[in-house]
Structures are given as structure tokens and as C-alpha cells.
Design a protein around this motif. Structure first.
Motif, mmCIF file in Angstrom:
data_model
loop_
_atom_site.group_PDB
_atom_site.id
_atom_site.type_symbol
_atom_site.label_atom_id
_atom_site.label_comp_id
_atom_site.label_asym_id
_atom_site.label_seq_id
_atom_site.Cartn_x
_atom_site.Cartn_y
_atom_site.Cartn_z
ATOM 1 N N LEU A 13 -20.733 3.219 -1.812
ATOM 2 C CA LEU A 13 -19.885 2.839 -2.946
ATOM 3 C C LEU A 13 -18.409 2.903 -2.566
ATOM 4 N N VAL A 14 -18.023 3.981 -1.885
ATOM 5 C CA VAL A 14 -16.620 4.111 -1.479
ATOM 6 C C VAL A 14 -16.240 2.996 -0.515
ATOM 7 N N TRP A 15 -17.164 2.696 0.459
ATOM 8 C CA TRP A 15 -16.847 1.646 1.435
ATOM 9 C C TRP A 15 -16.705 0.291 0.758
ATOM 10 N N LEU A 16 -17.666 -0.018 -0.156
ATOM 11 C CA LEU A 16 -17.588 -1.294 -0.864
ATOM 12 C C LEU A 16 -16.317 -1.390 -1.710
ATOM 13 N N THR A 17 -15.955 -0.285 -2.339
ATOM 14 C CA THR A 17 -14.749 -0.299 -3.174
ATOM 15 C C THR A 17 -13.501 -0.497 -2.328
ATOM 16 N N ILE A 18 -13.443 0.226 -1.205
ATOM 17 C CA ILE A 18 -12.277 0.072 -0.325
ATOM 18 C C ILE A 18 -12.204 -1.354 0.209
ATOM 19 N N ASN A 19 -13.369 -1.898 0.604
ATOM 20 C CA ASN A 19 -13.393 -3.263 1.113
ATOM 21 C C ASN A 19 -12.972 -4.256 0.028
ATOM 22 N N TYR A 20 -13.447 -3.999 -1.195
ATOM 23 C CA TYR A 20 -13.068 -4.880 -2.305
ATOM 24 C C TYR A 20 -11.567 -4.804 -2.573
ATOM 25 N N GLU A 21 -11.039 -3.596 -2.562
ATOM 26 C CA GLU A 21 -9.608 -3.442 -2.798
ATOM 27 C C GLU A 21 -8.806 -4.116 -1.698
ATOM 28 N N SER A 22 -9.273 -3.981 -0.433
ATOM 29 C CA SER A 22 -8.554 -4.613 0.673
ATOM 30 C C SER A 22 -8.587 -6.127 0.540
ATOM 31 N N THR A 23 -9.780 -6.656 0.214
ATOM 32 C CA THR A 23 -9.901 -8.107 0.051
ATOM 33 C C THR A 23 -9.021 -8.612 -1.082
ATOM 34 N N ARG A 24 -9.017 -7.884 -2.175
ATOM 35 C CA ARG A 24 -8.197 -8.317 -3.316
ATOM 36 C C ARG A 24 -6.716 -8.260 -2.979
ATOM 37 N N ALA A 25 -6.290 -7.207 -2.240
ATOM 38 C CA ALA A 25 -4.888 -7.109 -1.861
ATOM 39 C C ALA A 25 -4.495 -8.227 -0.912
ATOM 40 N N GLN A 26 -5.407 -8.586 0.017
ATOM 41 C CA GLN A 26 -5.105 -9.671 0.945
ATOM 42 C C GLN A 26 -5.027 -11.002 0.210
ATOM 43 N N GLU A 27 -5.960 -11.212 -0.733
ATOM 44 C CA GLU A 27 -5.919 -12.453 -1.515
ATOM 45 C C GLU A 27 -4.638 -12.541 -2.340
ATOM 46 N N GLN A 28 -4.226 -11.420 -2.866
ATOM 47 C CA GLN A 28 -2.976 -11.414 -3.637
ATOM 48 C C GLN A 28 -1.796 -11.750 -2.728
ATOM 49 N N ALA A 29 -1.800 -11.201 -1.484
ATOM 50 C CA ALA A 29 -0.719 -11.521 -0.549
ATOM 51 C C ALA A 29 -0.728 -13.002 -0.200
ATOM 52 N N GLU A 30 -1.946 -13.586 0.022
ATOM 53 C CA GLU A 30 -2.037 -15.008 0.331
ATOM 54 C C GLU A 30 -1.515 -15.849 -0.828
ATOM 55 N N SER A 31 -1.911 -15.487 -2.045
ATOM 56 C CA SER A 31 -1.462 -16.247 -3.215
ATOM 57 C C SER A 31 0.052 -16.156 -3.384
ATOM 58 N N THR A 32 0.583 -14.955 -3.165
ATOM 59 C CA THR A 32 2.032 -14.781 -3.316
ATOM 60 C C THR A 32 2.787 -15.570 -2.264
ATOM 61 N N SER A 33 2.295 -15.533 -1.015
ATOM 62 C CA SER A 33 2.997 -16.264 0.041
ATOM 63 C C SER A 33 2.936 -17.762 -0.192
ATOM 64 N N ALA A 34 1.813 -18.255 -0.711
ATOM 65 C CA ALA A 34 1.725 -19.681 -1.019
ATOM 66 C C ALA A 34 2.728 -20.071 -2.094
ATOM 67 N N GLY A 35 2.873 -19.226 -3.080
ATOM 68 C CA GLY A 35 3.848 -19.512 -4.130
ATOM 69 C C GLY A 35 5.274 -19.496 -3.604
ATOM 70 N N ILE A 36 5.576 -18.532 -2.721
ATOM 71 C CA ILE A 36 6.936 -18.459 -2.177
ATOM 72 C C ILE A 36 7.214 -19.677 -1.303
ATOM 73 N N ALA A 37 6.226 -20.096 -0.486
ATOM 74 C CA ALA A 37 6.422 -21.272 0.359
ATOM 75 C C ALA A 37 6.711 -22.505 -0.490
ATOM 76 N N ALA A 38 5.968 -22.645 -1.591
ATOM 77 C CA ALA A 38 6.221 -23.782 -2.476
ATOM 78 C C ALA A 38 7.611 -23.689 -3.096
ATOM 79 N N ASP A 39 8.028 -22.498 -3.448
ATOM 80 C CA ASP A 39 9.361 -22.340 -4.036
ATOM 81 C C ASP A 39 10.450 -22.629 -3.015
ATOM 82 N N VAL A 40 10.219 -22.251 -1.723
ATOM 83 C CA VAL A 40 11.216 -22.557 -0.685
ATOM 84 C C VAL A 40 11.361 -24.065 -0.532
ATOM 85 N N ARG A 41 10.216 -24.774 -0.479
ATOM 86 C CA ARG A 41 10.285 -26.231 -0.380
ATOM 87 C C ARG A 41 11.023 -26.819 -1.578
ATOM 88 N N GLN A 42 10.720 -26.296 -2.768
ATOM 89 C CA GLN A 42 11.367 -26.821 -3.976
ATOM 90 C C GLN A 42 12.859 -26.540 -3.959
#
Length: 701
Positions: free
Chosen positions: A39-68
């Protein structure tokens, strides 16, 4: 050996049973550990995946804003060339554009040979090309302009570093826009952007608080960065930003590190519950033992409380929500003279005076219905009021009641608990003290008049001598012969003078009589001039003897005060007499001046001041100035200032003294001042509201 065999055979099944239980418990513990670990491993893995996805989403938004952002700035640059403006107009428009966009550092106008014709720098910082000339850093810009002519569209240059004063520098990028008219190249317009400013403009402050955003090269070299915190290097996202002529690589590095062992509340709860399972059995055993101890402690506490309540001298009384008496302690029974069984269960107890029983019953019914302040009293921790009870022998006595809500263990309001104090002895002592204070004040007034006897004799001597002189003259005229018209006129004039002098003597005697006579204490609303005019004849009487000038300073309109006229007049007379006497020995006659001043110092208070120009009050005398029977005069009683302070404090004011800095041409002055409550519209409104509140919210006996 044969005798041990049966015992060994008997112990074998128990040993196997213990081993089976141990294996089962071990398996259970192992399963729990595996489940919790998974349970702890799955939770940590889930949290890591969610944090990475959030970083990817944020960077995509910033890249679009830089272009704009860069696209918007490029459009604004091209708008500078609309309608082919003259060079001064272009310069003004460029300066306006730089003020609106801090990420742009410089805008240049170049000829077809790429020579700079005009340039405008950003007003937000010093010109960037100061340490190194613009011509020495022009290679990348010229390459971009050559490419822009070939493609007939704006092209961005490679990034390059520009050193700044103070050992700092910034990474910039240029964009070159070709200028064509009728298909013919007429020049170029180049703009310089600060990469860090581009990131700042394109990234929200919320993102910058938790991330580090930067432009990097292919080998990872950081060109420019923004962000309040350094990235932890765990959740990193990179994006390529394609621009005409160049591709920028943007990196987003989250400040969040590797997830903790217990990343969220769910894991913490599961682990906590698992630990709690092993503790429950132990707690159950301990709870049984603790419950037995608690029951014994409760019985002892009840016995202790009963003994304490029985030993109190304060009466205790409890009532339910219907007003029935449910409990009284022995002190209360002794206070009212009734037994507990004669009061418990009654809504109209026998200790209510018969003449007040109806009023008390009405008040109790009003409060218990909650129409008045039952809800407010339930919220208050305690409230106190004074009322009257009747002893079994018929004697009335005053009591002070402190009443608080009675709440059960569930927080439900079940009644009222009252602490009752017999204050009849205290009220008798207060009445005796008040009578003694009145007699002492009357004695002080008589003593004041006694001290003024010589002044009165001097003041009355003049009108009496004049009366005797006019009477003797009239007798001589009447004895000189038959009265004629002239003699009659002289006799009439002499009679008028006699009447005037008799009226003058009567005014002096009346002023003393009005001051000395004893009146009931009555607080009334008076104008300040009425108080001062009442004592002014006596003040001027003593002032004329010592050659002292008396000045009265009152504001307009005249303020009104709430006071006992007789007491305040005595305070004014004592203070003015002290001021006049202080100037008799040490103050030159030309400087003997007594000032009586009135000021509205506060909307609720009026300040009276008596100012003299005597020698002042020494520090050792000041410490004991208001002490009873302390005086600096041989013939004084030492009660004047003490009584003055008592009178003023009874009015709710304060009496003190101080020194006024010397004015030009005069010495230092001593000021005795006291305050009285002002009679204002606000006070009248509050008094009226209080009177209405007494009818709406009666106290409960």
C-alpha cells in the motif's frame, strides 16, 4: 527415563499447538506487513506519478504562454511600422511599447546595410550594451536579419550573453523584422528580449512559488531562470519552443522532493489503525480497571462536594426551567430561616416578601419564557443582581445573587444555579458611613464659614456704618426744625441709601446662609456658570482682602453637568480659598491672580480648573496633599482637599493638580482641576435606554 515419557508425550500436542498459533500469528503479521508495504509503495508511486504529470502539464502551459508572449510582442513590433511613420513618431511609439512590455530591453531601427539608424532602450533598467558595444555583439543579429530577408518574415537570433555593470549579465535573444516597401527592402527593425523577463511574464506567481523555470541549452547549461525556490531535481519536465530561426529548450523543475514514507492521510490512517489493533486488547483490560477506580473517585468526589456545600457560608440554590426550587444548601436555609423541604418543589418560595411576590412572579415568568434575556443569560457565564428576601420571622434583608446556567453532562440547559450573599450588614455599614460623611462635610462647611468670620465682619461693617451714618443724619434733619421740601428730599435720599446698604448686607448674609444650610443630596443638571456664580460672592469677598484679581473663563455655549450642587460648590470654594491663601505671603500684589476656568475636555466630561500664581506645591507635600488631617497651615483642619477628592470621586470624576509652564511676564502657576460628568444628548439617550431596559429585562429574584 520411563517416568518422563508420559510428560513428554503430553507436552508434545501443546508444543505443536503453540507452534501452529505462532505460525498463524506470524502469517497474519507477515500478510499485514506485506499489505502495508504494498500500500505504501503504491501510494508513493501514485503520488510520484501525479506530481510528474502535474509538472508536465505546468510546463506545457508555460511553453504555450511563452509562445503567446513572443507572438504578441512580435505583432506589437510590426505595428510600429504601420503607415510608415516618421522616425520621431516611430521613436515615441517604440518608447511606449517598451514601457508596456518589460521583457523587451531595446528596439533598433536599421538601414538595409544593417547599420543602426536609431535605438530606444527600456526605461526599467540601464541600457544593456554599456560594458560591450553593440557592434561587438551584432553577429547573431546580422545572421538573423539575413535569414529574415531570405524568408521575408521575422526571424529570431541565437541567444547570447550580455555583461552588465556590477559583474552581472543577462541572456538575451534578438528578433529581426525586415522592412519592405513595394517589394523593396528599405531597412530592418530589431528587438532585444531578456529571456528571464520572458519567463517571468509568461509564468504565474503561483507556479513560481513552487517551481523553478529556466531556459537551457542542449548540454543542460542554464541560460536564464526564474522561481522563488530551487528545483529539487525529482520532477523535471522539458519542452521545446519552436520559434522562427531558433528552438528554445525550456525546463521546469518542481521544488517538491521525493514523496515521504507516509505521503498522505490515507496511508497514515491505515498504519495507525494497524497499530491500534494491537493496542485495543491492552486498553480494554486497562479500561476495566480504570472504570473501577473512576467510580470510587466519583463517590469520593460527591462526598467531598456535599461536605463542601454544607460547610459554605454562601447560600446555594438551584432551580429548574419551570422555576421550581430543586436544591438549597444549609447556609441558604439558615439565611432565610426555612427548612429545605419547605422550599424544594415550590415556584413561589416562602422567602419572597408578600408585597413583592406578584412582581417577583411576573419577572420569573417573563424570564423563563425567554421573552426578555433568558437566551442572553444562558450565554453569559455569570450575572449578579441585588434583591430583597424575607426571613421566616418577617425580617427583610438585602441579598446579592450571582446566577449562572445549570448545564448537564450533554451540554443541555436544565436550570439555574444561584449563589446568594446576605449583604444587609454591608448596606447598614454603608449607610452609617454615608451619614458620617455627610456630617463631616457639614462640619467642613461650618469650619469654612468660621475661618471667613473676620472677612464677613469687615464686609458687613461698611454697610452697617453707612446705615448708622444715614440714620444719624436723618435724625439731625428731623430735629433741626419743621421739615420743608428740601428736608423731605434729603430724608428720602437717606432712606434709599439705608435700604441699599441693608440689601447689600443681606446679600452677604444670604450667600453664607445658602452655603452653610444642609440639603439632601440631589444630582441635577446644571449649567457651569450657575455653580461658579453661587460661590463667586464668597470668593470675591476673600479676594478683596488680599488684593487678588479673580478671572472667570467659560466657553460658549456653556456646558451642563450632572452633579450635587451643594457638594460641588463646596469643592469650588475650598479650591479657590486655597489658591488665594497660597498667594498672600509669597506672591507680589501685582501678580496675585486667581483664574477659574471651565473646558469641555471630552464629550462625556467637563473639566473645572482653579489656577493660582503662588509658590506651588513642593514634592514632599504633594505626596500627602490629599491625606486626611494633613495641612500646611496652623489654623487648618486638613480635611478640605480630602473631602474635595471624595466628593468628586462620588460623582465619578477625578481631582488632581499640576504645574503650568510660566507664560511671558508671569511666573509658574499651580492648577487644581477636577472633572464632572457632562449632561449630553448621548448620556440622556443612554439613560432612557437603561430605563426602558429595566422594564424589559427585570432581574430574577
Amino acid at each position: 527415563m520411563t517416568t518422563d515419557t508420559p510428560d513428554g508425550a503430553a507436552d508434545a500436542p501443546h508444543s505443536r499447538s503453540r507452534r501452529r498459533r505462532a505460525v498463524l500469528w506470524g502469517a497474519l503479521v507477515a500478510l499485514l506487513l506485506v499489505a502495508q508495504t504494498l500500500l505504501v509503495w503504491l501510494t508513493i508511486n501514485y503520488e510520484s506519478t501525479r506530481a510528474q504529470e502535474q509538472a508536465e502539464s505546468t510546463s506545457a502551459g508555460i511553453a504555450a504562454d511563452v509562445r503567446q508572449t513572443l507572438s504578441r510582442d512580435l505583432q506589437n513590433l510590426q505595428s510600429l511600422l504601420w503607415n510608415d511613420p516618421a522616425l520621431p513618431q516611430w521613436r515615441d511609439d517604440a518608447a511606449t511599447l517598451l514601457r508596456r512590455h518589460p521583457e523587451m530591453l531595446r528596439i533598433e531601427r536599421r538601414d538595409p546595410a544593417l547599420q543602426i539608424v536609431d535605438a530606444v532602450d527600456s526605461p526599467f533598467q540601464a541600457p544593456v550594451f554599456t560594458r560591450i558595444a553593440r557592434a561587438d555583439l551584432d553577429l547573431d543579429t546580422e545572421v538573423a536579419c539575413t535569414t529574415a530577408v531570405r524568408h521575408a518574415s521575422p526571424v529570431y537570433s541565437r541567444t547570447y550573453f550580455v555583461p552588465l555593470p556590477g559583474g552581472l549579465g543577462t541572456e538575451v535573444i534578438d528578433v529581426c523584422v525586415p522592412i519592405q516597401q513595394a517589394g523593396r527592402l528599405t531597412g530592418f527593425m530589431a528587438a532585444t528580449f531578456a529571456l528571464s523577463a520572458v519567463l517571468t511574464e509568461s509564468t504565474s506567481p503561483q507556479v513560481l512559488r513552487g517551481h523553478e523555470v529556466s531556459f537551457v541549452e542542449g548540454d543542460g547549461t542554464r541560460l536564464a531562470r526564474v522561481g522563488m525556490m530551487r528545483g529539487a531535481g525529482v520532477y523535471v519536465s522539458e519542452r521545446l519552443i519552436d520559434l522562427p530561426g531558433i528552438t528554445l529548450q525550456m525546463r521546469l523543475d518542481s521544488a517538491a522532493g521525493t514523496p515521504r514514507l507516509i505521503p498522505n492521510l490515507v496511508v497514515a490512517l491505515v498504519l495507525g489503525l494497524s497499530v491500534a489493533l494491537g493496542v485495543v486488547v491492552v486498553l480494554l483490560v486497562r479500561d476495566v480497571r480504570r472504570r473501577a477506580r473512576a467510580e470510587r473517585a466519583l463517590a469520593e468526589s460527591l462526598a467531598f462536594r456535599k461536605a463542601m456545600e454544607d460547610s459554605l457560608v454562601t447560600g446555594l440554590r438551584a432551580r429548574d426551567l419551570q422555576g421550581r426550587v430543586t436544591y438549597v444548601n444549609p447556609a441558604f436555609c439558615q439565611m432565610v430561616g426555612f427548612r429545605a423541604d419547605e422550599m424544594v418543589g415550590l415556584t413561589e418560595p416562602p422567602y419572597w416578601p408578600p408585597e413583592l411576590a406578584d412582581e417577583y412572579a411576573r419577572r420569573q415568568a417573563t424570564r423563563l419564557r425567554g421573552e426578555a434575556h433568558g437566551e442572553r443569560a444562558r450565554q453569559n457565564a455569570r450575572e449578579g443582581f441585588e434583591t430583597t428576601f424575607q426571613h421566616k420571622n418577617g425580617e427583610r434583608f438585602a441579598v446579592l445573587i450571582f446566577e449562572a446556567p445549570l448545564v448537564d453532562g450533554t451540554g443541555r440547559h436544565t436550570g439555574w444555579m444561584s449563589a446568594v450573599l446576605d449583604v444587609s450588614d454591608q448596606r447598614r455599614i454603608e449607610e452609617i458611613s454615608r451619614q458620617q460623611q455627610e456630617r463631616l462635610q457639614a462640619t467642613a462647611r461650618l469650619a469654612t464659614v468660621g475661618e471667613m468670620a473676620s472677612l464677613l465682619s469687615h464686609e458687613l461693617n461698611q454697610p452697617l456704618a453707612a446705615i448708622a451714618s444715614y440714620a444719624a443724619g436723618s435724625l439731625n434733619l428731623m430735629q433741626s426744625g419743621p421739615p420743608d421740601a428740601d428736608t423731605a428730599a434729603l430724608l428720602q435720599q437717606a432712606a434709599e441709601r439705608i435700604a441699599e446698604q441693608a440689601e447689600r448686607a443681606g446679600r452677604v448674609i444670604k450667600s453664607v446662609h445658602d452655603f452653610v444650610r444642609r440639603r439632601e443630596q440631589l444630582h441635577e443638571s446644571l449649567r457651569c456658570d450657575i455653580l461658579i456664580d453661587a460661590v463667586l460672592p464668597l470668593v470675591r469677598l476673600q479676594a478683596r482682602k488680599s488684593g487678588t484679581r479673580v478671572e472667570v473663563d467659560m466657553p460658549q455655549p456653556l456646558p451642563r453637568v450632572i452633579c450635587d450642587r451643594t457638594m460641588v460648590e463646596q469643592v469650588l470654594l475650598n479650591l479657590t480659598r486655597n489658591g488665594i491663601q497660597a498667594m498672600e505671603e509669597h506672591t507680589p500684589p501685582t501678580q496675585r491672580e486667581l483664574r477659574i476656568r471651565v473646558r469641555q475636555s471630552h464629550p462625556r466630561w467637563v473639566t473645572f480648573s482653579v489656577i493660582d500664581f503662588g509658590p506651588g506645591v513642593s514634592p514632599d507635600v504633594a505626596q500627602r496633599l490629599f491625606t486626611p488631617f494633613f495641612t500646611t497651615r496652623k489654623e487648618g483642619m486638613g480635611l478640605g482637599l480630602s473631602l474635595c477628592r471624595t466628593v468628586i470621586e462620588q460623582h465619578g470624576g477625578a481631582l488632581d493638580f499640576g504645574t503650568i509652564a510660566p507664560a511671558e511676564g508671569a511666573g509658574a502657576a499651580t492648577e487644581f482641576r477636577f472633572t464632572l460628568p457632562a449632561d449630553t444628548a448621548e448620556r440622556k439617550t443612554a439613560a432612557a435606554a437603561g430605563a426602558r431596559g429595566a422594564d424589559v429585562e427585570p432581574t430574577l429574584p
